[in-house]
Design an enzyme around this catalytic site. Structure first.
Site, PDB file in Angstrom:
ATOM      1  N   GLU A  77       0.871  -1.180   0.000  1.00 33.92           N
ATOM      2  CA  GLU A  77       0.000   0.000   0.000  1.00 33.92           C
ATOM      3  C   GLU A  77       0.903   1.223   0.000  1.00 33.92           C
ATOM      4  O   GLU A  77       1.924   1.247   0.695  1.00 33.92           O
ATOM      5  CB  GLU A  77      -0.903   0.011   1.231  1.00 33.92           C
ATOM      6  CG  GLU A  77      -1.737   1.281   1.374  1.00 33.92           C
ATOM      7  CD  GLU A  77      -2.597   1.278   2.633  1.00 33.92           C
ATOM      8  OE1 GLU A  77      -3.079   0.187   3.014  1.00 33.92           O
ATOM      9  OE2 GLU A  77      -2.767   2.351   3.250  1.00 33.92           O
ATOM     10  N   GLU A  79      -2.141  11.416   3.830  1.00 32.15           N
ATOM     11  CA  GLU A  79      -3.167  11.182   4.836  1.00 32.15           C
ATOM     12  C   GLU A  79      -3.112  12.340   5.825  1.00 32.15           C
ATOM     13  O   GLU A  79      -2.041  12.881   6.112  1.00 32.15           O
ATOM     14  CB  GLU A  79      -2.955   9.868   5.573  1.00 32.15           C
ATOM     15  CG  GLU A  79      -3.282   8.633   4.765  1.00 32.15           C
ATOM     16  CD  GLU A  79      -3.212   7.373   5.598  1.00 32.15           C
ATOM     17  OE1 GLU A  79      -4.259   6.856   6.022  1.00 32.15           O
ATOM     18  OE2 GLU A  79      -2.082   6.906   5.828  1.00 32.15           O
TER      19      GLU A  79
END
Length: 435
Positions: free
Chosen positions: A327, A332
């Site tokens: 990933e 974020e």
């Protein structure tokens, strides 16, 4: 060859929203090179290993032995997790520390490296970092900033530190315990290299979302990460306006959820292997928000051991999938720490359950007020994350196999705005007044 994604837009509207204004992709050689970052106006280095010897990082950056810090005492740490350069974090200065580094006048990006030398609880060591008289990091708690993982190293980047007197001065002020610092790195801005070639883009300039490129995901709450929202395909949560894609979250009763939002991904329609990817975005604010721009493998079971094609990408109690095939998190942000932007990779060898996820953090004001470019450069050798022209995270291919480097296969985009969840609620409950 490679690709670059050029422009996503996140934006805030009264109900808390993200806007995406365009996408593009580039391939070709190029990108910034990390070298020994020599001093410009003097022989002083720009990378220092405090309380330790000279050290060469895995990306080639050369850290000089400590010669420009005073005060404090030396601390040594036997084991540091979650970083590719553990030796850099094993020696630190603790206490009343002053750093004065000769350097040419200019504006720089400053990376500081921290580790926790003691068995302390959250809030036991909290301090501010002041550069050239300006607070660039406030209430820094190494353990808290590293997700409560006391043995994991922490790197934090402060962009745009201005030096006007030929010397970069750092000092530290503690509100609890004593400050600690392990290493420092001063960099120039690192703009996109001119030899990237544009190969794909999506400008969100049509009347509606292009379903030939994007898949809309409709999920119940709690499906991943204990998130509180339901994802829907309604215009209320996901729409295009004035050349921007809006993802908007609402506080409302919807089936079994108290919140709704949107999530799209490009698997099977826009998949990429290597290149430079960019997203122009403005982020929402408020405790409980958790927007992300990220990538998953388009074959989630490339390196899974027991999963079949009918399993979800995270696997199940009966099969082992995520994070075997990897990933990549380009951006974020959790609303309880406004302005703290994170770049992360997850692999079978290095992920959060083992305290080993590889990640970086950059602090910038006004992410909810201004658009920034969140970028990723991905090659067979390394992955680097940028905010505008500030490099803040590097992960190098160690050549040890798929467990540490599953990033040799096509990945696709995911754009979502989560509400709550394990990380979104880590700083406290969802603040419903933000809606």
């Amino acid at each position: 060859m490679g690709q670059r994604i050029e422009a996503f837009h996140y934006a805030l509207v009264p109900s808390m929203a993200l806007l995406f204004g365009g996408l593009s992709a580039c391939g070709g050689k190029g990108g910034p090179v990390v070298d020994d970052v020599p001093g410009a106006a003097s022989d002083a280095p720009r990378a220092i290993n405090f309380a330790g010897p000279a050290y060469t990082a895995v990306d080639g950056t050369m850290f000089a032995a400590d010669a420009f810090a005073s005060g404090g005492t030396e601390a040594r740490i036997d084991r540091v997790k979650g970083v590719q350069n553990p030796d850099l974090y094993r020696t630190c200065r603790v206490g009343d520390i002053q750093v004065d580094l000769p350097i040419a006048n200019g504006t720089y990006d400053l990376t500081l490296f921290f580790a926790e030398p003691d068995e302390v609880e959250r809030d036991a060591r909290v301090f501010d970092v002041i550069a050239e008289g300006r607070t660039i990091m406030d209430d820094l708690d190494v353990m808290l900033f590293r997700d409560g993982q006391i043995r994991s190293g922490l790197s934090v980047v402060a962009p745009d530190v201005n030096v006007s007197d030929g010397e970069l001065s750092l000092r530290f002020e503690a509100s609890a315990g004593d400050p600690v610092i392990c290493a420092a790195l001063v960099r120039d801005k690192m703009p996109r290299a001119s030899d990237w070639q544009l190969t794909w883009r999506e400008e969100f300039d049509g009347p509606e979302l292009d379903r030939a490129t994007w898949n809309i995901e409709e999920w119940e709450p709690g499906r991943v990460n204990d998130e509180d929202q339901a994802y829907t395909a309604r215009d209320k949560n996901l729409r295009i306006e004035d050349g921007t894609l809006i993802i908007e979250a609402h506080r409302e009763d919807y089936d079994d959820a108290l919140y709704t939002s949107g999530r799209i991904q490009s698997s099977g329609k826009a998949d990429f292997l290597y290149g430079r990817f960019e997203a122009r975005a403005r982020l929402p604010e408020g405790q409980g928000t958790w927007p992300a721009i990220w990538m998953l493998p388009s074959d989630p079971f490339r390196y899974a051991t027991t999963c079949s094609d009918d399993e979800g990408w995270q696997g199940s109690k009966d099969c082992d999938a995520w994070p075997n095939s990897g990933e990549i998190d380009i951006m974020e942000h959790v609303g309880y720490q406004m302005g703290h932007v994170h770049g992360t990779v997850h692999t079978r060898a290095y992920y959060w359950r083992m305290w080993e996820q590889r990640k970086g953090r950059v602090i910038v004001d006004g992410v909810n007020e201004n658009f920034h470019v969140y970028a990723l450069e991905w090659s067979p050798e390394k992955i680097e994350a940028f905010l505008d022209d500030t490099l803040y995270f590097t992960y190098v291919n160690e050549g040890t196999g798929w467990e540490a480097w599953p990033f040799d296969q096509p990945f696709h985009w995911i754009l979502n705005l989560a509400v709550g969840g394990a990380w979104g609620r880590a700083g406290g409950p969802i603040d419903d007044s933000i809606f």
